[in-house]
Design a protein around this motif. Sequence first.
Motif, mmCIF file in Angstrom:
data_model
loop_
_atom_site.group_PDB
_atom_site.id
_atom_site.type_symbol
_atom_site.label_atom_id
_atom_site.label_comp_id
_atom_site.label_asym_id
_atom_site.label_seq_id
_atom_site.Cartn_x
_atom_site.Cartn_y
_atom_site.Cartn_z
ATOM 1 N N TRP A 114 -1.599 6.545 -3.897
ATOM 2 C CA TRP A 114 -0.820 7.416 -3.015
ATOM 3 C C TRP A 114 -1.000 7.023 -1.548
ATOM 4 O O TRP A 114 -0.070 7.129 -0.750
ATOM 5 C CB TRP A 114 -1.155 8.885 -3.265
ATOM 6 N N TYR A 115 -2.175 6.545 -1.186
ATOM 7 C CA TYR A 115 -2.389 6.034 0.168
ATOM 8 C C TYR A 115 -1.506 4.807 0.415
ATOM 9 O O TYR A 115 -0.843 4.704 1.447
ATOM 10 C CB TYR A 115 -3.861 5.675 0.386
ATOM 11 N N VAL A 116 -1.512 3.875 -0.533
ATOM 12 C CA VAL A 116 -0.690 2.664 -0.419
ATOM 13 C C VAL A 116 0.782 3.041 -0.348
ATOM 14 O O VAL A 116 1.534 2.511 0.476
ATOM 15 C CB VAL A 116 -0.961 1.702 -1.591
ATOM 16 N N ARG A 117 1.194 3.978 -1.181
ATOM 17 C CA ARG A 117 2.592 4.410 -1.171
ATOM 18 C C ARG A 117 2.986 4.973 0.192
ATOM 19 O O ARG A 117 4.053 4.671 0.728
ATOM 20 C CB ARG A 117 2.793 5.441 -2.276
ATOM 21 N N ALA A 118 2.124 5.783 0.779
ATOM 22 C CA ALA A 118 2.401 6.349 2.101
ATOM 23 C C ALA A 118 2.407 5.258 3.169
ATOM 24 O O ALA A 118 3.285 5.245 4.049
ATOM 25 C CB ALA A 118 1.367 7.417 2.442
ATOM 26 N N ALA A 119 1.463 4.334 3.104
ATOM 27 C CA ALA A 119 1.403 3.247 4.093
ATOM 28 C C ALA A 119 2.659 2.400 4.046
ATOM 29 O O ALA A 119 3.231 2.061 5.087
ATOM 30 C CB ALA A 119 0.167 2.384 3.839
ATOM 31 N N VAL A 120 3.118 2.078 2.852
ATOM 32 C CA VAL A 120 4.331 1.272 2.699
ATOM 33 C C VAL A 120 5.541 2.056 3.211
ATOM 34 O O VAL A 120 6.396 1.506 3.908
ATOM 35 C CB VAL A 120 4.522 0.838 1.227
ATOM 36 N N ALA A 121 5.616 3.330 2.905
ATOM 37 C CA ALA A 121 6.740 4.152 3.355
ATOM 38 C C ALA A 121 6.794 4.217 4.881
ATOM 39 O O ALA A 121 7.861 4.077 5.475
ATOM 40 C CB ALA A 121 6.646 5.553 2.759
ATOM 41 N N PHE A 122 5.658 4.437 5.534
ATOM 42 C CA PHE A 122 5.638 4.500 6.996
ATOM 43 C C PHE A 122 6.040 3.168 7.608
ATOM 44 O O PHE A 122 6.748 3.123 8.598
ATOM 45 C CB PHE A 122 4.273 4.930 7.524
ATOM 46 N N ASP A 123 5.587 2.070 7.040
ATOM 47 C CA ASP A 123 5.959 0.751 7.553
ATOM 48 C C ASP A 123 7.449 0.498 7.383
ATOM 49 O O ASP A 123 8.072 -0.158 8.209
ATOM 50 C CB ASP A 123 5.168 -0.362 6.860
ATOM 51 N N ASN A 124 8.031 1.023 6.325
ATOM 52 C CA ASN A 124 9.446 0.774 6.036
ATOM 53 C C ASN A 124 10.397 1.613 6.877
ATOM 54 O O ASN A 124 11.572 1.300 6.955
ATOM 55 C CB ASN A 124 9.744 1.002 4.558
ATOM 56 N N ILE A 125 9.936 2.669 7.516
ATOM 57 C CA ILE A 125 10.843 3.496 8.317
ATOM 58 C C ILE A 125 10.811 3.122 9.795
ATOM 59 O O ILE A 125 11.328 3.831 10.636
ATOM 60 C CB ILE A 125 10.573 5.012 8.133
ATOM 61 N N GLY A 126 10.193 2.011 10.111
ATOM 62 C CA GLY A 126 10.226 1.534 11.483
ATOM 63 C C GLY A 126 9.180 2.139 12.391
ATOM 64 O O GLY A 126 9.290 2.079 13.605
ATOM 65 N N ARG A 127 8.162 2.730 11.802
ATOM 66 C CA ARG A 127 7.072 3.283 12.597
ATOM 67 C C ARG A 127 6.408 2.144 13.369
ATOM 68 O O ARG A 127 6.222 1.062 12.843
ATOM 69 C CB ARG A 127 6.068 3.932 11.640
ATOM 70 N N PRO A 128 6.063 2.360 14.616
ATOM 71 C CA PRO A 128 5.402 1.288 15.373
ATOM 72 C C PRO A 128 4.153 0.805 14.640
ATOM 73 O O PRO A 128 3.370 1.604 14.134
ATOM 74 C CB PRO A 128 5.023 1.951 16.697
ATOM 75 N N ARG A 129 4.012 -0.499 14.564
ATOM 76 C CA ARG A 129 2.867 -1.083 13.871
ATOM 77 C C ARG A 129 1.851 -1.559 14.906
ATOM 78 O O ARG A 129 2.217 -2.038 15.967
ATOM 79 C CB ARG A 129 3.322 -2.255 13.010
ATOM 80 N N HIS A 130 0.621 -1.448 14.559
ATOM 81 C CA HIS A 130 -0.449 -1.925 15.430
ATOM 82 C C HIS A 130 -0.847 -3.302 14.919
ATOM 83 O O HIS A 130 -1.717 -3.430 14.076
ATOM 84 C CB HIS A 130 -1.642 -0.962 15.404
ATOM 85 N N HIS A 131 -0.196 -4.322 15.417
ATOM 86 C CA HIS A 131 -0.426 -5.680 14.935
ATOM 87 C C HIS A 131 -1.892 -6.053 15.101
ATOM 88 O O HIS A 131 -2.452 -5.902 16.168
ATOM 89 C CB HIS A 131 0.475 -6.678 15.658
ATOM 90 N N GLY A 132 -2.466 -6.537 14.007
ATOM 91 C CA GLY A 132 -3.857 -6.935 14.035
ATOM 92 C C GLY A 132 -4.813 -5.767 13.884
ATOM 93 O O GLY A 132 -5.996 -5.963 13.669
ATOM 94 N N GLY A 133 -4.321 -4.549 13.976
ATOM 95 C CA GLY A 133 -5.180 -3.375 13.835
ATOM 96 C C GLY A 133 -5.290 -2.950 12.384
ATOM 97 O O GLY A 133 -4.649 -3.498 11.504
ATOM 98 N N ARG A 134 -6.073 -1.958 12.152
ATOM 99 C CA ARG A 134 -6.295 -1.533 10.775
ATOM 100 C C ARG A 134 -5.106 -0.801 10.181
ATOM 101 O O ARG A 134 -5.075 -0.518 9.007
ATOM 102 C CB ARG A 134 -7.541 -0.683 10.661
ATOM 103 N N HIS A 135 -4.096 -0.489 10.988
ATOM 104 C CA HIS A 135 -2.920 0.220 10.478
ATOM 105 C C HIS A 135 -1.732 -0.697 10.200
ATOM 106 O O HIS A 135 -0.654 -0.232 9.918
ATOM 107 C CB HIS A 135 -2.501 1.323 11.456
ATOM 108 N N ASP A 136 -1.919 -2.008 10.312
ATOM 109 C CA ASP A 136 -0.854 -2.961 10.013
ATOM 110 C C ASP A 136 -0.928 -3.292 8.521
ATOM 111 O O ASP A 136 -1.775 -4.052 8.092
ATOM 112 C CB ASP A 136 -1.022 -4.223 10.859
#
Length: 117
Positions: free
Chosen positions: A79-101
Motif C-alpha cells: 500500500w505504501y508503494v501503491r501510494a508512492a506510485v500514485a503520487f508520482d503519477n499525478i505530477g507531484r513535485p519530486r525531490h530528485h535524489g531525495g528519499r521521496h523520488d
Amino acid sequence: MSSNKRKVRCYAEKIGKQWQAFCIDLNLAVQADTLPDVRAKLEAMINSYLKLAMEQTDPQYQRDMLFRPAPLAIQLRYWYVRAAVAFDNIGRPRHHGGRHDHRGKFELMSFRQPALC
C-alpha cells in the motif's frame, strides 16, 4: 479468459542493485537483477503455484493454498508503494535524489489467474 477471473496483486521494489517482487495475495516472493527478469520470474512462480494448488485433491488444502495472504508488513509495504506510485503519477513535485523520488524504485504489478483456477 473470463473477465471475472481474479487478479493477484503484486509489487516490485529495487533494493540496492537487485529487484525483489512480492505477490501479496499468495505470499510469494522472487528476486532478480532487472525489473523484466523479476516480473517474469514472479509470473512464472504464480502460474506454477496456482497449477499445483489446483491439482490438490483435498479441498481444505487447496483452499489453504489459494487463500494465503502475505504477512501484514508486506501488505502494508504494497500500500505504501501503491501510494508512492500514485503520487508520482499525478505530477507531484519530486525531490530528485531525495528519499521521496520513487521513480525507478517501485513497480506495481497484477497478474490474472490462469484459466485453470
